[in-house]
Design an enzyme around this catalytic site. Structure first.
Site, mmCIF file in Angstrom:
data_model
loop_
_atom_site.group_PDB
_atom_site.id
_atom_site.type_symbol
_atom_site.label_atom_id
_atom_site.label_comp_id
_atom_site.label_asym_id
_atom_site.label_seq_id
_atom_site.Cartn_x
_atom_site.Cartn_y
_atom_site.Cartn_z
ATOM 1 N N ASP A 1 -2.250 9.207 10.026
ATOM 2 C CA ASP A 1 -2.910 8.490 8.947
ATOM 3 C C ASP A 1 -4.214 7.855 9.436
ATOM 4 O OD1 ASP A 1 -2.827 7.238 6.250
ATOM 5 O OD2 ASP A 1 -2.717 5.386 7.406
ATOM 6 N N HIS B 1 -2.886 0.957 11.980
ATOM 7 C CA HIS B 1 -2.565 -0.440 11.679
ATOM 8 C C HIS B 1 -1.066 -0.615 11.508
ATOM 9 C CE1 HIS B 1 -3.850 1.844 8.032
ATOM 10 N NE2 HIS B 1 -2.671 1.454 7.577
ATOM 11 N N ASP C 1 0.826 -1.208 0.000
ATOM 12 C CA ASP C 1 0.000 0.000 0.000
ATOM 13 C C ASP C 1 0.866 1.266 0.000
ATOM 14 O OD1 ASP C 1 -2.277 1.556 -0.068
ATOM 15 O OD2 ASP C 1 -2.681 1.405 2.080
ATOM 16 N N ARG D 1 1.887 13.354 10.072
ATOM 17 C CA ARG D 1 0.589 13.226 9.404
ATOM 18 C C ARG D 1 -0.066 11.998 10.003
ATOM 19 N NH1 ARG D 1 -1.433 9.689 5.685
ATOM 20 N NH2 ARG D 1 -2.635 10.415 3.902
ATOM 21 N N GLN E 1 -2.744 -5.230 6.277
ATOM 22 C CA GLN E 1 -2.709 -4.087 7.211
ATOM 23 C C GLN E 1 -3.640 -4.401 8.378
ATOM 24 O OE1 GLN E 1 -3.649 -1.565 3.810
ATOM 25 N NE2 GLN E 1 -2.068 -0.107 4.434
ATOM 26 N N HIS F 1 -1.478 11.689 -3.119
ATOM 27 C CA HIS F 1 -1.177 10.338 -3.615
ATOM 28 C C HIS F 1 -2.430 9.470 -3.644
ATOM 29 C CE1 HIS F 1 -1.478 9.769 0.649
ATOM 30 N NE2 HIS F 1 -1.518 8.477 0.454
ATOM 31 N N ASP F 2 -3.495 9.927 -2.982
ATOM 32 C CA ASP F 2 -4.724 9.122 -2.923
ATOM 33 C C ASP F 2 -5.706 9.544 -4.005
ATOM 34 O OD1 ASP F 2 -4.297 7.204 -0.966
ATOM 35 O OD2 ASP F 2 -4.781 8.590 0.661
ATOM 36 N N GLU G 1 -5.439 13.299 8.776
ATOM 37 C CA GLU G 1 -5.870 12.779 7.475
ATOM 38 C C GLU G 1 -7.240 12.143 7.677
ATOM 39 O OE1 GLU G 1 -6.228 9.693 4.155
ATOM 40 O OE2 GLU G 1 -5.607 9.120 6.150
ATOM 41 N N ARG H 1 -4.513 4.056 -8.023
ATOM 42 C CA ARG H 1 -3.866 5.269 -7.509
ATOM 43 C C ARG H 1 -2.432 5.400 -8.020
ATOM 44 N NH1 ARG H 1 -4.679 4.584 -1.214
ATOM 45 N NH2 ARG H 1 -4.208 2.453 -1.850
#
Ligand code: GLC
Ligand code: GLC
Length: 641
Positions: A286, A186, A143, A284, A254, A392-393, A328, A517
């Site tokens: 997540d 995770h 990922d 950041r 994950q 990036h998403d 995020e 992505r």
């Protein structure tokens, strides 16, 4: 301080003293001062999260001890940074702030490569560099690094932890703050904690959410949203090694951590402070929405998810006060807003602005953008949005259906339109995006694609139509002009500044083919960058104009630490706002259509600018005795002269 908190601090103090005071009396005294200031908050949040545990005080003591140990280990240079930040807590509101984000390998090969690019970052004007996850992670599918196998080890293909610390210091000397992810919802299934759980250790099995049969997973699944429905239905993964179902919100590799277990809180606190001590200035956070689970709920944005961050924030104030958090949360805008507070996340992505900039480009109307921003742009003055046009998403259409309904827009249908538009299925669309995670049950879907490809550059270049190329470039600049002027920290996805196009080669890599992505995460093409100063090239036409906007922004403090008032320009195609600070006002107008627009002179006078002004972007003088004509996708930053 609350009596219960004071009592427990007094009880804990001698124990901490005995263990730590000998190490460094001066540092210890500074720690005590911070502890006195923030213990009450920490205690309160931990009590609400873990007060029902029979060994609550044992965990509290362990957590405090972790904080004290990490503070004592904090390098002197970072303690000096702590002092500077505490003296200037609004530092990140400055108009000098400019963020960039990239993958280490795709942008520069490895950490040494990133270091070699510092002159470029300075040329661009960056003050904030977010490096995508660079930690040890599984080979093959991981990922994009969001499956972390160790928070203490850099992926050996990228470099080492010592190199990362050196890089952080060198960036800081260049005026650039290092930003990294704290992927704390995770770990990968190869993390040592997961390995021990797989080996049958019950203590470590309790770090995760594991179930012996489908009973609980089915009960939870009934209320959960599927984040990656292409990959797997439901949110659980069966692991034959332990004959158990493991909670996996994202990919099967994950594993969600079990934050009901205070040991998990403590271990992650240590990882967080470790990264702060390496020199990371912003973490950041997540996937903040998913950290707490409660049967019968969506397990997103629960109150405890906030308490967790608030407790971590209190720890950061005590043991690494320079550290900031960026949230995020790519969820409903009401929920996004709840993570933003000086005592929680000082920074937050602004996914709503991002999505609505694209929505406005597709519809050529700014009604939803204006209405939503009027209601939702203002946040606590001690906090800042991180405004971006791409990351990036994927792009999810996370606008509020209630806002849309107020304007007679049907949320579901509108999303179907936007998806058709950005995947190029809608007749006349300029965009070349790809679907991401289509869910046949809900018909929900998100969009992948680089900024330039979504803005029409890919199509225009392929069809070799010069006017369309110019329009695409203008769209790219238009949406960037908004993030550079609306207030908050603008964040560039590096490569967008030279018009990076979709990269379809991910389809040939089995570890990436299933995740569209990757189409918008191209490796940096340095030949493209080499053309950036040449205004005869597409790259130069984007880069030089963007660079000019950045310079104007950095030269005008009002474009940073000022107030934003979203105004109604009386024109459905023109987005407008006033930035003001200490009597200075700048009116920003941005036309989201290729059809020429006129703004009546009295409209300009209405916003308190007087009769004569300068467009800071072009240097042109404008007077309000005649209508302002906005050519296709034109934007102006008007200051009174
Ligand atoms: C965040 C990341 C995304 C990742 C997910 C799981 O949303 O931005 O790329 O897939 O978390 O870690
Ligand atoms: C979902 C999540 C978000 C994540 C994204 C990855 O939208 O809410 O956190 O970044 O999926 O695609």
């Amino acid at each position: 301080m609350h009596r219960q908190a004071a009592r427990s601090l007094n009880r804990l103090r001698p124990r901490l003293d005995a263990r730590l005071a000998a190490a460094d009396p001066a540092a210890w005294a500074a720690f005590q001062t911070r502890l006195d200031a923030h213990f009450e908050t920490l205690f309160d949040r931990l009590l609400r999260l873990y007060g029902d545990q029979y060994d609550f005080f044992y965990h509290l003591e362990t957590i405090l001890e972790t904080a004290a140990r990490m503070w004592l280990a904090r390098p002197a240079e970072l303690k000096a940074l702590d002092a500077r930040r505490e003296a200037d807590p609004r530092w990140f509101q400055s108009s000098r702030m400019l963020g960039g984000v990239c993958y280490v390998d795709r942008f520069a090969g490895n950490l040494a490569g990133i270091r070699a690019r510092i002159p470029y970052f300075k040329e661009l004007g960056l003050t904030y560099l977010h490096l995508m996850p660079l930690f040890l992670c599984p080979a093959g599918e991981n990922d994009g690094g969001y499956a972390v196998s160790s928070y203490r080890d850099v992926n050996p293909a990228l470099g080492s932890m010592a190199q990362l610390a050196d890089l952080a210091a060198e960036l800081r000397r260049s005026g650039i703050s290092l930003v990294l992810d704290l992927v704390y919802n995770h770990t990968s299934d190869e993390h040592e904690w997961a390995r021990r759980a797989l080996a049958g250790d019950p203590d470590y099995q309790d770090y995760y959410l594991m179930f012996p049969d489908r009973r609980m997973p089915d009960a939870y699944d009934a209320h959960l949203r599927e984040i990656f429905p292409d990959v797997r239905r439901g949110s659980f993964t069966y692991r034959p090694e332990v004959d158990r179902w493991v909670w996996t919100t994202f990919h099967s590799f994950q594993w969600d951590l079990n934050y009901r277990n205070p040991a998990v809180f403590d271990r992650m606190a240590e990882e967080m402070l470790f990264l702060a001590n390496v020199g990371v200035e912003v973490l950041r956070l997540d996937a903040v929405a998913f950290t707490w689970k409660q049967l019968g709920t969506s397990c997103e944005n629960l109150p405890e998810a906030h308490l967790l961050i608030q407790a971590y924030n209190a720890l950061a104030r005590i043991a690494a006060p320079a550290l900031l958090f960026k949230s995020e949360a790519i969820v409903h805008p009401d929920d996004v807003a709840r993570y933003i507070a000086p005592g929680e996340c000082q920074l937050s992505y602004n996914p709503l602005l991002m999505a609505l900039l694209w929505e406005s480009l597709a519809t050529r109307e700014v009604r939803l953008l204006r209405y939503s921003m009027q209601r939702r742009f203002a946040i606590d003055p001690g906090c800042a949005w991180v405004n971006y046009v791409r990351c990036h998403d994927d792009i999810g259409w996370t606008f509020s259906d209630e806002d849309a309904a107020q304007l007679g827009i049907h949320g579901f249908d509108h999303r179907q339109f936007l998806n058709a538009f950005y995947t190029g299925r809608f007749a006349g669309s300029f965009a070349r995006g790809l679907p991401f995670q289509f869910n046949p049950a809900t018909r929900d879907m998100r969009i992948s694609g680089t900024c330039a490809s979504l803005a029409g550059l890919e199509k225009a270049l392929r069809e070799e139509t010069a006017t369309e190329v110019e329009l695409a470039i203008r769209r790219i600049l238009l949406i960037h002009s908004v993030i550079l002027s609306i207030g908050g920290i603008p964040l560039l996805y590096l490569g967008d500044e030279v018009g990076a196009l979709n990269d379809y080669s991910y389809r040939d890599d089995p570890a990436k083919a299933g995740d569209s992505r990757w189409v918008h995460r191209p490796a940096a093409d340095w030949e493209r960058f080499a053309r950036r100063a040449d205004e005869q090239t597409v790259e130069g036409r984007i880069y030089t104009r963007l660079r000019r906007l950045i310079q104007v922004r950095q030269a005008h403090p009002v474009l940073g630490d000022g107030e934003t008032e979203i105004v109604d320009t009386g024109n459905p195609h023109v987005f407008g706002y006033v930035r003001q600070r200490a009597g200075q006002r700048i009116l920003i107008l941005a036309s989201f259509t290729e059809a020429e627009q006129r703004i009546p002179a009295n409209e300009l006078r209405l916003h308190g600018l007087g009769y004569a002004f300068t467009d800071l972007v072009t240097g042109e003088s404008i007077t309000s005795d005649q209508d302002l004509v906005l050519e296709p996708y034109r934007f102006v930053w008007l200051a009174a002269t």
